[in-house]
Structure formats: structure tokens, C-alpha cells
Design a protein around this motif. Sequence first.
Motif, PDB file in Angstrom:
ATOM      1  N   TYR A 194      47.841  41.343  76.524  1.00  0.00           N
ATOM      2  CA  TYR A 194      46.405  41.070  76.607  1.00  0.00           C
ATOM      3  C   TYR A 194      45.625  41.955  75.633  1.00  0.00           C
ATOM      4  CZ  TYR A 194      41.865  40.412  78.978  1.00  0.00           C
ATOM      5  OH  TYR A 194      40.557  40.119  79.276  1.00  0.00           O
ATOM      6  N   PHE A 195      45.955  43.242  75.597  1.00  0.00           N
ATOM      7  CA  PHE A 195      45.251  44.168  74.699  1.00  0.00           C
ATOM      8  C   PHE A 195      45.560  43.860  73.235  1.00  0.00           C
ATOM      9  CE2 PHE A 195      45.692  47.479  78.310  1.00  0.00           C
ATOM     10  CZ  PHE A 195      44.622  46.916  78.977  1.00  0.00           C
ATOM     11  N   ASN A 196      46.819  43.562  72.941  1.00  0.00           N
ATOM     12  CA  ASN A 196      47.190  43.261  71.557  1.00  0.00           C
ATOM     13  C   ASN A 196      46.489  42.003  71.061  1.00  0.00           C
ATOM     14  OD1 ASN A 196      48.868  45.502  71.577  1.00  0.00           O
ATOM     15  ND2 ASN A 196      50.740  44.336  71.949  1.00  0.00           N
ATOM     16  N   GLN A 197      46.398  41.011  71.922  1.00  0.00           N
ATOM     17  CA  GLN A 197      45.706  39.780  71.533  1.00  0.00           C
ATOM     18  C   GLN A 197      44.213  40.020  71.320  1.00  0.00           C
ATOM     19  OE1 GLN A 197      46.712  36.926  74.603  1.00  0.00           O
ATOM     20  NE2 GLN A 197      48.667  36.391  73.640  1.00  0.00           N
ATOM     21  N   ALA A 198      43.678  41.066  71.986  1.00  0.00           N
ATOM     22  CA  ALA A 198      42.269  41.423  71.794  1.00  0.00           C
ATOM     23  C   ALA A 198      42.061  42.265  70.538  1.00  0.00           C
ATOM     24  CB  ALA A 198      41.752  42.178  73.019  1.00  0.00           C
ATOM     25  N   GLY A 199      43.142  42.536  69.806  1.00  0.00           N
ATOM     26  CA  GLY A 199      43.031  43.277  68.550  1.00  0.00           C
ATOM     27  C   GLY A 199      43.073  44.782  68.699  1.00  0.00           C
ATOM     28  N   CYS A 200      43.563  45.270  69.833  1.00  0.00           N
ATOM     29  CA  CYS A 200      43.628  46.719  70.063  1.00  0.00           C
ATOM     30  C   CYS A 200      44.992  47.262  69.657  1.00  0.00           C
ATOM     31  CB  CYS A 200      43.331  47.036  71.533  1.00  0.00           C
ATOM     32  SG  CYS A 200      41.673  46.531  72.043  1.00  0.00           S
ATOM     33  N   LEU A 201      45.012  48.537  69.304  1.00  0.00           N
ATOM     34  CA  LEU A 201      46.219  49.200  68.815  1.00  0.00           C
ATOM     35  C   LEU A 201      46.734  50.169  69.864  1.00  0.00           C
ATOM     36  CD1 LEU A 201      48.104  49.816  66.312  1.00  0.00           C
ATOM     37  CD2 LEU A 201      46.521  51.709  65.814  1.00  0.00           C
ATOM     38  N   TYR A 281      31.791  48.829  69.837  1.00  0.00           N
ATOM     39  CA  TYR A 281      30.727  47.827  69.820  1.00  0.00           C
ATOM     40  C   TYR A 281      30.681  46.990  71.106  1.00  0.00           C
ATOM     41  CZ  TYR A 281      31.214  49.318  65.024  1.00  0.00           C
ATOM     42  OH  TYR A 281      31.342  50.090  63.910  1.00  0.00           O
ATOM     43  N   LYS A 282      31.173  47.552  72.199  1.00  0.00           N
ATOM     44  CA  LYS A 282      31.110  46.896  73.502  1.00  0.00           C
ATOM     45  C   LYS A 282      30.434  47.826  74.504  1.00  0.00           C
ATOM     46  CE  LYS A 282      33.676  43.563  71.828  1.00  0.00           C
ATOM     47  NZ  LYS A 282      33.080  42.263  71.442  1.00  0.00           N
ATOM     48  N   ASP A 283      30.005  47.266  75.665  1.00  0.00           N
ATOM     49  CA  ASP A 283      29.414  48.094  76.709  1.00  0.00           C
ATOM     50  C   ASP A 283      30.094  47.806  78.046  1.00  0.00           C
ATOM     51  OD1 ASP A 283      28.440  45.668  77.596  1.00  0.00           O
ATOM     52  OD2 ASP A 283      26.333  46.138  77.245  1.00  0.00           O
ATOM     53  N   TYR A 284      29.606  48.436  79.109  1.00  0.00           N
ATOM     54  CA  TYR A 284      30.296  48.307  80.392  1.00  0.00           C
ATOM     55  C   TYR A 284      30.159  46.928  80.998  1.00  0.00           C
ATOM     56  CZ  TYR A 284      26.066  49.035  83.388  1.00  0.00           C
ATOM     57  OH  TYR A 284      24.858  48.924  84.021  1.00  0.00           O
ATOM     58  N   ASN A 285      29.132  46.173  80.606  1.00  0.00           N
ATOM     59  CA  ASN A 285      29.015  44.797  81.083  1.00  0.00           C
ATOM     60  C   ASN A 285      30.137  43.932  80.502  1.00  0.00           C
ATOM     61  OD1 ASN A 285      26.525  45.010  82.649  1.00  0.00           O
ATOM     62  ND2 ASN A 285      25.510  45.365  80.687  1.00  0.00           N
ATOM     63  N   TRP A 286      30.399  44.124  79.223  1.00  0.00           N
ATOM     64  CA  TRP A 286      31.515  43.408  78.581  1.00  0.00           C
ATOM     65  C   TRP A 286      32.832  43.802  79.231  1.00  0.00           C
ATOM     66  CZ3 TRP A 286      35.874  45.251  76.153  1.00  0.00           C
ATOM     67  CH2 TRP A 286      36.651  44.324  75.455  1.00  0.00           C
ATOM     68  N   PHE A 290      36.024  41.687  80.879  1.00  0.00           N
ATOM     69  CA  PHE A 290      37.346  41.912  80.299  1.00  0.00           C
ATOM     70  C   PHE A 290      38.354  42.230  81.405  1.00  0.00           C
ATOM     71  CE2 PHE A 290      40.391  44.710  77.956  1.00  0.00           C
ATOM     72  CZ  PHE A 290      40.739  43.853  76.917  1.00  0.00           C
ATOM     73  N   VAL A 291      37.955  43.067  82.362  1.00  0.00           N
ATOM     74  CA  VAL A 291      38.826  43.473  83.471  1.00  0.00           C
ATOM     75  C   VAL A 291      39.085  42.306  84.416  1.00  0.00           C
ATOM     76  CG1 VAL A 291      38.957  44.938  85.529  1.00  0.00           C
ATOM     77  CG2 VAL A 291      38.245  45.917  83.351  1.00  0.00           C
ATOM     78  N   GLU A 292      38.053  41.523  84.721  1.00  0.00           N
ATOM     79  CA  GLU A 292      38.235  40.363  85.602  1.00  0.00           C
ATOM     80  C   GLU A 292      39.287  39.412  85.043  1.00  0.00           C
ATOM     81  OE1 GLU A 292      33.715  39.950  87.498  1.00  0.00           O
ATOM     82  OE2 GLU A 292      34.223  38.976  85.599  1.00  0.00           O
ATOM     83  N   THR A 293      39.186  39.118  83.772  1.00  0.00           N
ATOM     84  CA  THR A 293      40.149  38.206  83.146  1.00  0.00           C
ATOM     85  C   THR A 293      41.549  38.809  83.156  1.00  0.00           C
ATOM     86  OG1 THR A 293      38.406  37.325  81.722  1.00  0.00           O
ATOM     87  CG2 THR A 293      40.674  36.905  81.062  1.00  0.00           C
ATOM     88  N   SER A 468      32.895  50.950  74.687  1.00  0.00           N
ATOM     89  CA  SER A 468      33.179  50.874  76.113  1.00  0.00           C
ATOM     90  C   SER A 468      34.617  51.323  76.352  1.00  0.00           C
ATOM     91  CB  SER A 468      33.003  49.450  76.645  1.00  0.00           C
ATOM     92  OG  SER A 468      33.228  49.415  78.047  1.00  0.00           O
ATOM     93  N   GLY A 469      34.804  52.119  77.407  1.00  0.00           N
ATOM     94  CA  GLY A 469      36.132  52.624  77.724  1.00  0.00           C
ATOM     95  C   GLY A 469      36.489  52.345  79.171  1.00  0.00           C
ATOM     96  N   LEU A 470      37.779  52.223  79.413  1.00  0.00           N
ATOM     97  CA  LEU A 470      38.289  51.930  80.759  1.00  0.00           C
ATOM     98  C   LEU A 470      39.536  52.749  81.022  1.00  0.00           C
ATOM     99  CD1 LEU A 470      38.522  49.896  83.315  1.00  0.00           C
ATOM    100  CD2 LEU A 470      40.171  48.680  81.850  1.00  0.00           C
ATOM    101  N   GLY A 471      39.623  53.313  82.231  1.00  0.00           N
ATOM    102  CA  GLY A 471      40.855  53.938  82.696  1.00  0.00           C
ATOM    103  C   GLY A 471      41.307  53.248  83.972  1.00  0.00           C
ATOM    104  N   MET A 472      42.609  52.943  84.055  1.00  0.00           N
ATOM    105  CA  MET A 472      43.137  52.243  85.235  1.00  0.00           C
ATOM    106  C   MET A 472      44.482  52.847  85.617  1.00  0.00           C
ATOM    107  SD  MET A 472      43.811  48.146  85.823  1.00  0.00           S
ATOM    108  CE  MET A 472      42.049  47.790  85.893  1.00  0.00           C
TER     109      MET A 472
END
Length: 509
Positions: A194-201, A281-286, A290-293, A468-472
Motif C-alpha cells: 500500500y505504501f509503495n503504491q502511494a510512492g513512499c520509500l 504536502y498532506k495534513d491529518y485530514n488526508w 489514508f488510514v481508513e482505506t 502528515s505523519g502516522l505511527g501505528m
Amino acid sequence: MALSEQELLRRESLAKLRELGIEPYPAAEYPVNTNAAEIEAGYDPEKNNFQEVCIAGRLMSRRIMGAASFGELQDETGRIQIYVKRDEICPDEDKTMYNTVWKRLLDIGDVIGIKGFAFITQTGQLSVHAKELTLLSKSLRVLPIVKEQDGQVFDAVTDPELRYRQRYVDLIINPQVKETFVKRAKIIATMREYFNQAGCLEVETPILQSIPGGATARPFITHHNALDIPLYLRIANELYLKRLIVGGYSGVYEFAKDFRNEGMDKTHNPEFTCMEIYVAYKDYNWMMKFVETMLAKISQNVNGTTVVNIGGNEVDFGGTYRRLPILDAIREYAGVDVKGMSEDELRDTCKKLHVDIEPSMGKGKLIDAIFGTFCEDKLIQPTFVTDYPVEMSPLTKRHREDPTLTERFELFVCGKELANAYSELNDPIDQLERFEEQARLKSNGDDEAMFIDYDFVRALEYGMPPTSGLGMGIDRLTMFMTGQTTIQDVLFFPQMRPEKVKKEDKTEE
């Protein structure tokens, strides 16, 4: 330590095997070409397939009936019956392999290899007819007894002391435990995709840190001899990942081993796995969307549905989750409005509400104490608790509409925090002031307050884009997705007190 009678007998068998010229721990490759599950799924008597089977696993039962025997072989995929006939595995005059090795010197738990063919017995049982039998590893300890009949397990071993301390035994005698860890691996693989498809490294950051930052927690401390400096096991990898956003990456994530020198219970282990991701370039609303999906995708991949039974609650990870500001939650469940209260007023409110507090607590921890006491256990379905006061969130951007709040959410499921996310603070002056407030709290006795990381402030001074950052927590996520109630059940080797005295082995074959 003294060996039990059964352990002594197994060592005698080991010696006798070697006297017969049989190496109990052979070094040569064993050419396994299938497994129990493949045979179960694919065998067709009409096709007469699986006629050159080479399978290996642990001997779990044996029924000797003169010149023929049945047994059960367990490999990674499950169990399958084996049929061993004396004149088949000993076609010559020498019957030692059957009469002595198979009948007397092999034990339950031994790892063996079988070459032969699949067939259906007269009673309709799928089996492997052994043409050749090889000992691959001699077991010197006795497995606890687990009785199984018609697919139902009786007397399963549930003692946590045994299961968690000797996970290798737990995996042998409770094969269903493996499925939890297979699902854990699938959870992580789904997140990576999921993260790789979103373009994250995917990146790696230091575990040993000179300043433990990114969270409010008590760290483990060690010493580096060559540099003659104290070092800390990381409590979070947040500040290093945000340095990479400053450096120009648009999205980075890491599955990190974090360490917190705090209490242990059913949902906390001092060593744990945390995933953190930061997207420019994202915020906590985005991030909420992202987390729901992501969670819906994980649940679907792991369980085939977005609805999961967690502790008797049917929890749905699909759809849109409730957004609940933390101060509204306190009003709703505690019946008080704490907005705008001073530290002294909050302290008085906690006393009136009979909330346990410590003298070192500042405004943030006092509010958190009220929330934890009255609100958390009410949040069963996935709920984003949002808009925390500034005092609770030293790394978070101030709310665009109310500067006393921050753009932060925590995701709660079944009364437990699953994720923490921000619109990241990128104002270096504000960040330094927040660090200084944390230093004040530390001087007042709060040993979980943050250190001041001047290098991180310097990084922000070069300019970090809106992020925007997330820890899980991966361990807790695995608990939810697999229906486990304790974190020890989703860790192969949870932390335990040192084993002081060997318990007497009361099992028998």
C-alpha cells in the motif's frame, strides 16, 4: 540439572543409533518435494498422482501393529498419516530399520523423512506409504501431550509460562498458533504494498540514539565505550524520518523496533514494532482517509472481510470512521468541560472526578488522565479522536482554527489506541518552545518528557514542507486483526522474567 527418566531413555536411544551406524543429525540435504497440505489438496486416486513423494516433518503419533504401523507426520502445513510396513522399508533380510529403529529407538517428536507414495487406506484415510524412512533429527526432550481426534484438540497446552517462554514447543503442539504469525506477516506485506503504491520509500534509521526523541516515554540507556557517551535505544523514529522529508523525500516509512522502559501488561511489551510514515504536502485530514482505506484493505486481505470479532465485539474496519474531538469526548463521557482550564483547575477537576494523578503531571497529562479514565473504553468501533490541546502534542502543528489545539488524531479500537498521527509541526521557533516546555516538565520530575533535540530544530530551520505523519503499533494491529487478547500471543518471543529454576517435567509419552 538432573535429567528426567524419559530424557535419559532418549539419550540411550541416541547412543544405540550411533552404535548401529545411524547418524541422528545428518548433514546431507534431504530432497523434500511436497508437503501435507499439497497432498491433501491435490491427491486424486483416479489420476494416481503423488507417486514419488518425499516429505519430512515431526513424528507426532505412532501405532505399531506387528509388521505394519501407522503414524502421523507434522510439517509446516499440517499433519498427514504415514503407513510403515516392515518389508517395504527393509526389503532385504536385515529388518533392523523397522524392528529396532522404528519400533524402539524413534520417539514422538523426532524429525523424520519419508519417501513413498500417496494412497487411500481401506478406512478412507489419505496416507503416505513409506518406501524409505530416514531419521533427520533426534528429539531429546518429551513433548507435552496434546490429544486430537476428528480434527478437535483436547488437553491443548495453554500454560503461558510454557507457551511464551518456549515458543518453539508452543508452535509444535499448538499448530494453530502458526496462523497468527502468518497473518502478521500478511499484515506487514499488505502495508508495504500500500505504501509503495502511494510512492513512499522504505528506509532505515538509527536504533541507538544520542537523544531519544519522537515520543514521551522512558528510554532504555546504555553506554558506548569507544565514544564514551551514553546512548539510548530509540523510543520512536519520528524525528529521523522527518529529517528525510527536509532532505527532499516526498514520502518515507519504516517498520521499526522501538523500546520503552515502562510497564508490561496484556497490551504492552518493552520491545515492540511500530510503523511510522511521513508524507509531504498532506495534513491529518488526508491521513485519516489514508488510514481508513489501509485498514479496510488489511482486514480484507487477512480475514476476507472488513468485520472482525475482537473480544466479543464485531468491529468493522470498512467505511468512514467517527471523528471525535478529544474535548468533546471528555464532555460526552466525563460530563465536564475542560477547555481553557489552567493546570491548577485541571488538577482540582481530576481530584473531584477521582482520577489518579501525579504531582509531576502538566496540563497535557492531566487531560490525558481524564480521557483515559472516562472515554477510552467507550470507543469500540474505529474512532478518530482529534484536535488535542497543544500541551499534549509537542510535535504537532497548531490547529488552523484554534491555536490552543493541534491537528492531531489518535485512532481507538475496542478502547485501545492503535495509531497516532499529526499535521506535523514545521515551525522551528514554535518547535523549540515546545521542547523547552518539555524540558520544564522533565525538571519537575516527569521522566517521560522529551529531550530537546537541537539538531532536529536546525533541520526544521532549513524548511520542512507541510507534512502528515502516522505511527501505528504493528503488535496491537495484529492483535485486532487476529482476535488475540494479549500482546504476548502476537510476539514470537515476548519479554519475560529470567527463568530461575527448571520446572520438573511432568509430561509423559
